[in-house]
Enzyme design. Structure first.
Site, PDB file in Angstrom:
ATOM      1  N   HIS A  86      -8.760   1.844 -12.895  1.00 37.27           N
ATOM      2  CA  HIS A  86      -7.661   2.633 -12.182  1.00 37.27           C
ATOM      3  C   HIS A  86      -8.289   4.080 -12.050  1.00 37.27           C
ATOM      4  CE1 HIS A  86      -6.062   3.945 -16.107  1.00 37.27           C
ATOM      5  NE2 HIS A  86      -5.838   5.180 -15.273  1.00 37.27           N
ATOM      6  N   ASP A 137      -8.614  -3.557 -16.315  1.00 36.71           N
ATOM      7  CA  ASP A 137      -8.748  -2.373 -16.001  1.00 36.71           C
ATOM      8  C   ASP A 137     -10.183  -1.727 -16.513  1.00 36.71           C
ATOM      9  OD1 ASP A 137      -8.276   0.223 -15.017  1.00 36.71           O
ATOM     10  OD2 ASP A 137      -6.731   0.864 -16.821  1.00 36.71           O
ATOM     11  N   SER A 234      -7.568   8.683 -19.351  1.00 32.75           N
ATOM     12  CA  SER A 234      -7.857   7.307 -18.849  1.00 32.75           C
ATOM     13  C   SER A 234      -9.367   7.288 -19.023  1.00 32.75           C
ATOM     14  CB  SER A 234      -7.415   7.234 -17.600  1.00 32.75           C
ATOM     15  OG  SER A 234      -5.879   6.730 -17.816  1.00 32.75           O
ATOM     16  N   GLY A 235      -9.954   5.907 -19.005  1.00 35.58           N
ATOM     17  CA  GLY A 235     -11.330   5.717 -18.999  1.00 35.58           C
ATOM     18  C   GLY A 235     -12.166   6.088 -19.981  1.00 35.58           C
TER      19      GLY A 235
END
Ligand code: 4AZ
Length: 293
Positions: A86, A137, A234-235
């Site tokens: 994402h 994801d 995120s990530g």
């Protein structure tokens, strides 16, 4: 192979030449080097510690767009970074040319803090990534040239593929430059939190009736009172260490949640052990692309 000035060549050929002239075989450079992976703090930080010691997580990278950090990621070998799908799914080819991976970074400001900055040759996000359910994801970035490992820049270890270890009830560490509180502003230096994983059954109970798509087997949940990952994290990785002094293993990718640090909802992470084969396949594809050009 001649290793002098290669002249004007397409970027994939330059990468191939750089790889070969740096003394590593392409195959080797594309592989997770288990002898060197997993450097980090000697032992798992206590639950209260939140400011990371400068450069203590050498696999941590920041994804930057126009010098602004928007996601995290981690180095898994000399040219690949694992992140969340994402983070990159909406990027056009033009956006990708503006994407930068910052390695050895600690402070967000000044932006010249990173020791090395790379551009990205290829963005591969999982075909079955679903932006509504956040299933699958995961994305893999191929850097424009190999990173030279140093004490402050080195890859993380990955768990065995589809390991039977569900990593439940583990003390884990999540790291990132994200907002320390919901709607809060980003901290200036890299933050780390120590949180606890749970079983997927427990996690499903927590989200029951709230998230209809639910918690897939390829996700893992973690929480700790008052501590959570949030926007901008995120990530980035969720990491474990089997014992003090052991190598750090990435078991999760910071993926989603409902708000941040809400006592009702744990943070949800992509379970890396479900995707080790996928990562390996992307490596092979890179190799194929590089060799066949
Ligand atoms: C985000 O927006 C985000 N509390 C990441 C993790 C969590 C929530 C939001 C988990 O990047």
């Amino acid at each position: 192979m001649k290793c002098s000035n290669p002249g004007v060549l397409p970027v994939y050929l330059l990468l191939l030449i750089t790889l070969q002239c740096s003394g590593v075989s392409v195959n080797h450079a594309l592989k997770n080097d288990n002898r060197r992976c997993g450097s980090g703090p000697y032992k798992t930080p206590s639950f209260g510690e939140t400011n990371a010691v400068k450069n203590s997580w050498p696999s941590m990278v920041a994804l930057l767009m126009y010098n602004r950090q928007f996601c995290g990621g981690s180095l898994i070998d000399s040219i690949h970074v694992v992140t969340a799908a994402h983070c990159v799914v909406s990027f056009s080819a033009r956006n990708i040319s503006k994407l930068r991976v910052a390695l050895g970074m600690h402070s967000l400001r000044p932006v010249k803090d990173p020791q090395v900055t790379k551009t990205v040759l290829r963005v591969a996000y999982h075909n079955d990534f679903n932006a509504e359910t956040f299933y699958n994801d995961i994305a893999l970035l191929t850097l424009d040239s190999p990173v030279v490992f140093t004490p402050t820049i080195s890859p993380i270890c990955l768990p065995p593929n589809d390991s039977s270890d569900q990593h439940a009830y583990r003390k884990t560490v999540a790291i990132g430059w994200g907002a320390p509180t919901e709607n809060g502003t980003q901290a200036n230096v890299l933050q780390q939190i120590t949180i606890l994983t749970m079983t997927n059954a427990e996690c499903r109970n927590r989200f029951d009736g709230v998230v209809t798509s639910g918690i897939a087997d390829h996700m893992i949940c973690a929480s700790y009172p008052g501590k959570d990952t949030c926007t901008g994290d995120s990530g980035g990785p969720l990491l474990v260490q089997d014992m003090p002094g052991a190598k750090w293993i990435q078991i999760g990718i910071i993926s989603w949640g409902i708000g941040c640090a809400d006592p009702d909802f744990p943070g949800v992470y992509t379970r890396i052990s479900s995707f080790v084969d996928w990562i390996e396949k992307q490596n092979q594809l890179d190799l194929h692309i590089l060799m066949s050009k």
